[in-house]
Motif scaffolding. Sequence first.
Motif, PDB file in Angstrom:
ATOM      1  N   ARG A 167      19.723  26.625  40.871  1.00 46.78           N
ATOM      2  CA  ARG A 167      19.838  25.405  40.081  1.00 46.78           C
ATOM      3  C   ARG A 167      21.210  25.391  39.418  1.00 46.78           C
ATOM      4  O   ARG A 167      21.565  26.300  38.670  1.00 46.78           O
ATOM      5  CB  ARG A 167      18.736  25.343  39.024  1.00 46.78           C
ATOM      6  N   ILE A 168      22.021  24.381  39.698  1.00 45.75           N
ATOM      7  CA  ILE A 168      23.406  24.346  39.219  1.00 45.75           C
ATOM      8  C   ILE A 168      23.428  24.120  37.710  1.00 45.75           C
ATOM      9  O   ILE A 168      23.001  23.068  37.232  1.00 45.75           O
ATOM     10  CB  ILE A 168      24.193  23.234  39.938  1.00 45.75           C
ATOM     11  N   PRO A 169      23.931  25.081  36.929  1.00 51.25           N
ATOM     12  CA  PRO A 169      23.992  24.912  35.476  1.00 51.25           C
ATOM     13  C   PRO A 169      25.286  24.218  35.065  1.00 51.25           C
ATOM     14  O   PRO A 169      26.245  24.156  35.846  1.00 51.25           O
ATOM     15  CB  PRO A 169      23.974  26.358  34.960  1.00 51.25           C
ATOM     16  N   TYR A 170      25.331  23.758  33.848  1.00 52.47           N
ATOM     17  CA  TYR A 170      26.514  23.018  33.403  1.00 52.47           C
ATOM     18  C   TYR A 170      27.759  23.896  33.392  1.00 52.47           C
ATOM     19  O   TYR A 170      28.877  23.407  33.583  1.00 52.47           O
ATOM     20  CB  TYR A 170      26.275  22.381  32.036  1.00 52.47           C
ATOM     21  N   TRP A 171      27.599  25.218  33.196  1.00 53.92           N
ATOM     22  CA  TRP A 171      28.794  26.072  33.106  1.00 53.92           C
ATOM     23  C   TRP A 171      29.385  26.411  34.481  1.00 53.92           C
ATOM     24  O   TRP A 171      30.390  27.095  34.565  1.00 53.92           O
ATOM     25  CB  TRP A 171      28.491  27.347  32.312  1.00 53.92           C
ATOM     26  N   TYR A 172      28.785  25.910  35.553  1.00 50.61           N
ATOM     27  CA  TYR A 172      29.405  25.995  36.880  1.00 50.61           C
ATOM     28  C   TYR A 172      30.164  24.705  37.208  1.00 50.61           C
ATOM     29  O   TYR A 172      30.742  24.582  38.278  1.00 50.61           O
ATOM     30  CB  TYR A 172      28.345  26.234  37.965  1.00 50.61           C
ATOM     31  N   CYS A 173      30.142  23.751  36.275  1.00 48.38           N
ATOM     32  CA  CYS A 173      30.738  22.443  36.509  1.00 48.38           C
ATOM     33  C   CYS A 173      31.956  22.249  35.612  1.00 48.38           C
ATOM     34  O   CYS A 173      32.181  22.991  34.661  1.00 48.38           O
ATOM     35  CB  CYS A 173      29.725  21.334  36.211  1.00 48.38           C
ATOM     36  N   HIS A 174      32.739  21.229  35.928  1.00 51.16           N
ATOM     37  CA  HIS A 174      33.728  20.727  34.988  1.00 51.16           C
ATOM     38  C   HIS A 174      33.848  19.226  35.176  1.00 51.16           C
ATOM     39  O   HIS A 174      33.241  18.651  36.068  1.00 51.16           O
ATOM     40  CB  HIS A 174      35.086  21.444  35.111  1.00 51.16           C
ATOM     41  N   PHE A 175      34.590  18.574  34.265  1.00 50.68           N
ATOM     42  CA  PHE A 175      34.624  17.112  34.239  1.00 50.68           C
ATOM     43  C   PHE A 175      33.206  16.554  34.257  1.00 50.68           C
ATOM     44  O   PHE A 175      32.870  15.649  35.002  1.00 50.68           O
ATOM     45  CB  PHE A 175      35.488  16.569  35.368  1.00 50.68           C
ATOM     46  N   THR A 176      32.368  17.223  33.469  1.00 54.38           N
ATOM     47  CA  THR A 176      31.052  16.759  33.078  1.00 54.38           C
ATOM     48  C   THR A 176      29.934  17.129  34.037  1.00 54.38           C
ATOM     49  O   THR A 176      28.902  17.627  33.606  1.00 54.38           O
ATOM     50  CB  THR A 176      31.042  15.234  32.830  1.00 54.38           C
ATOM     51  N   GLU A 177      30.076  16.937  35.352  1.00 54.02           N
ATOM     52  CA  GLU A 177      28.854  17.086  36.147  1.00 54.02           C
ATOM     53  C   GLU A 177      29.004  17.668  37.539  1.00 54.02           C
ATOM     54  O   GLU A 177      28.003  17.985  38.176  1.00 54.02           O
ATOM     55  CB  GLU A 177      28.156  15.731  36.275  1.00 54.02           C
ATOM     56  N   ARG A 178      30.194  17.841  38.072  1.00 54.73           N
ATOM     57  CA  ARG A 178      30.329  18.308  39.453  1.00 54.73           C
ATOM     58  C   ARG A 178      30.692  19.791  39.505  1.00 54.73           C
ATOM     59  O   ARG A 178      31.547  20.254  38.752  1.00 54.73           O
ATOM     60  CB  ARG A 178      31.396  17.482  40.187  1.00 54.73           C
ATOM     61  N   GLN A 179      30.010  20.517  40.403  1.00 54.16           N
ATOM     62  CA  GLN A 179      30.302  21.944  40.525  1.00 54.16           C
ATOM     63  C   GLN A 179      31.745  22.140  40.981  1.00 54.16           C
ATOM     64  O   GLN A 179      32.220  21.489  41.905  1.00 54.16           O
ATOM     65  CB  GLN A 179      29.350  22.613  41.520  1.00 54.16           C
ATOM     66  N   GLN A 180      32.428  23.060  40.314  1.00 56.04           N
ATOM     67  CA  GLN A 180      33.835  23.301  40.618  1.00 56.04           C
ATOM     68  C   GLN A 180      33.994  24.495  41.558  1.00 56.04           C
ATOM     69  O   GLN A 180      33.035  25.222  41.850  1.00 56.04           O
ATOM     70  CB  GLN A 180      34.609  23.530  39.337  1.00 56.04           C
ATOM     71  N   MET A 181      35.219  24.714  42.029  1.00 52.76           N
ATOM     72  CA  MET A 181      35.503  25.771  42.988  1.00 52.76           C
ATOM     73  C   MET A 181      35.092  27.141  42.473  1.00 52.76           C
ATOM     74  O   MET A 181      34.533  27.957  43.223  1.00 52.76           O
ATOM     75  CB  MET A 181      36.995  25.752  43.348  1.00 52.76           C
ATOM     76  N   SER A 182      35.333  27.427  41.200  1.00 52.85           N
ATOM     77  CA  SER A 182      34.974  28.747  40.690  1.00 52.85           C
ATOM     78  C   SER A 182      33.475  28.998  40.769  1.00 52.85           C
ATOM     79  O   SER A 182      33.029  30.142  40.925  1.00 52.85           O
ATOM     80  CB  SER A 182      35.463  28.921  39.251  1.00 52.85           C
ATOM     81  N   GLY A 183      32.658  27.940  40.679  1.00 54.27           N
ATOM     82  CA  GLY A 183      31.221  28.097  40.849  1.00 54.27           C
ATOM     83  C   GLY A 183      30.871  28.569  42.241  1.00 54.27           C
ATOM     84  O   GLY A 183      29.994  29.421  42.432  1.00 54.27           O
ATOM     85  N   TYR A 184      31.565  28.041  43.237  1.00 52.46           N
ATOM     86  CA  TYR A 184      31.329  28.489  44.617  1.00 52.46           C
ATOM     87  C   TYR A 184      31.800  29.924  44.821  1.00 52.46           C
ATOM     88  O   TYR A 184      31.174  30.699  45.558  1.00 52.46           O
ATOM     89  CB  TYR A 184      32.026  27.555  45.598  1.00 52.46           C
ATOM     90  N   LEU A 185      32.903  30.298  44.170  1.00 49.23           N
ATOM     91  CA  LEU A 185      33.357  31.691  44.266  1.00 49.23           C
ATOM     92  C   LEU A 185      32.307  32.643  43.698  1.00 49.23           C
ATOM     93  O   LEU A 185      32.052  33.714  44.259  1.00 49.23           O
ATOM     94  CB  LEU A 185      34.676  31.857  43.523  1.00 49.23           C
ATOM     95  N   ARG A 186      31.692  32.266  42.596  1.00 48.70           N
ATOM     96  CA  ARG A 186      30.646  33.098  42.010  1.00 48.70           C
ATOM     97  C   ARG A 186      29.453  33.222  42.949  1.00 48.70           C
ATOM     98  O   ARG A 186      28.863  34.298  43.094  1.00 48.70           O
ATOM     99  CB  ARG A 186      30.203  32.510  40.673  1.00 48.70           C
ATOM    100  N   LEU A 187      29.090  32.119  43.584  1.00 47.39           N
ATOM    101  CA  LEU A 187      27.968  32.149  44.520  1.00 47.39           C
ATOM    102  C   LEU A 187      28.291  33.007  45.746  1.00 47.39           C
ATOM    103  O   LEU A 187      27.425  33.719  46.258  1.00 47.39           O
ATOM    104  CB  LEU A 187      27.611  30.730  44.954  1.00 47.39           C
ATOM    105  N   MET A 188      29.524  32.954  46.207  1.00 46.14           N
ATOM    106  CA  MET A 188      29.908  33.777  47.357  1.00 46.14           C
ATOM    107  C   MET A 188      29.815  35.258  47.006  1.00 46.14           C
ATOM    108  O   MET A 188      29.365  36.078  47.822  1.00 46.14           O
ATOM    109  CB  MET A 188      31.323  33.410  47.814  1.00 46.14           C
TER     110      MET A 188
END
Length: 325
Positions: free
Chosen positions: A191-212
């Motif tokens: 479940r995508i949390p807000y701290w994986y996002c920026h500019f309010t609601e979209r998951q950012q690249m660093s979130g994908y790096l964490r998932l990888m």
Amino acid sequence: MTTRTADLSAASVPALAEPSRLEIRPRYEGSNICTWIGFKHVNYLVEEAVLNHLRQAGLAPGTLYEDYGLCTDLVDLDTRILHAFHIDDTAVAEVAPHRRARDGELLFAVTLHVRRDTLLKAVTSTVRVQLRLDPRGGGELPVPPALAPFAVDRLSARPDRAVTPVAADPAAGDLLKELTAGRNAHAWTFRIPYWYCHFTERQQMSGYLRLMEEAKDRLVADRGVSIKTMLDERNWIPVVPHSRITILDEARMEEELYVVLTVESVFKGFTYDSRMDTYVVRDGRLIQTATGRITHGYAVIKNRRDWSLVPFDDRMTAALEGRSA
């Protein structure tokens, strides 16, 4: 406000053609094993170098968003690590337009050097950036004509790619089982949390790096060769010479992300390549939001400073190939 926006409106998209330079240290958080910096935080150095390049060209991400409603997003990140960084190292970053960059796209070549007895090329990376028009009210001012070619209304490193549903039926039952059927793969939901996002609601690249990074951890733990197990039994740690993540569509806060890591090949018993794919169920359809690849090897810790690459043993090879040893 007036001075700042006037500078940006005249801002020099031509200034993006000028190379930039930045000296920066890795974040302390990235020193997970001894003093070595993991691939995720190496990519954070690359990201910071690109943001600095944009700022030097008069395109500060905060100003772009606050004034024009433009969100600065990395949508493709392809990084090769040639030499390891340690926590007290200084990275000397150089950023320039990539030789393959076309009109209307922000594509950069990034090189990180590390200071040893001499200045060594430690990392090379290709980074694609998009300026995403924010739907939440936009900015106070219209987007300047010089920036209009870079503005998009949906994040995708492959904008010409049609958004088509994946051939899986979300209503059929066990979607994770369907996504891994016939593959040497491991999958889970997130479940995508807000701290994986920026500019309010979209998951950012660093979130994908964490998932990888998490995907590797989950895969080997599921197969009985967890990172802690191999550290205790062999004094081995995973190392990453290459990673890439490409955003294909947007993933949004609180959506359920389906993450699939597939081991594609084991190369000469020293490295293996995996592919990470992520999906969301949206309007009853399964949509792919990102794909990525990562190469792993294993190194034995020789002392607090040094390590060396080691071949896989039969147990590790069997685990990676998805069979019994």
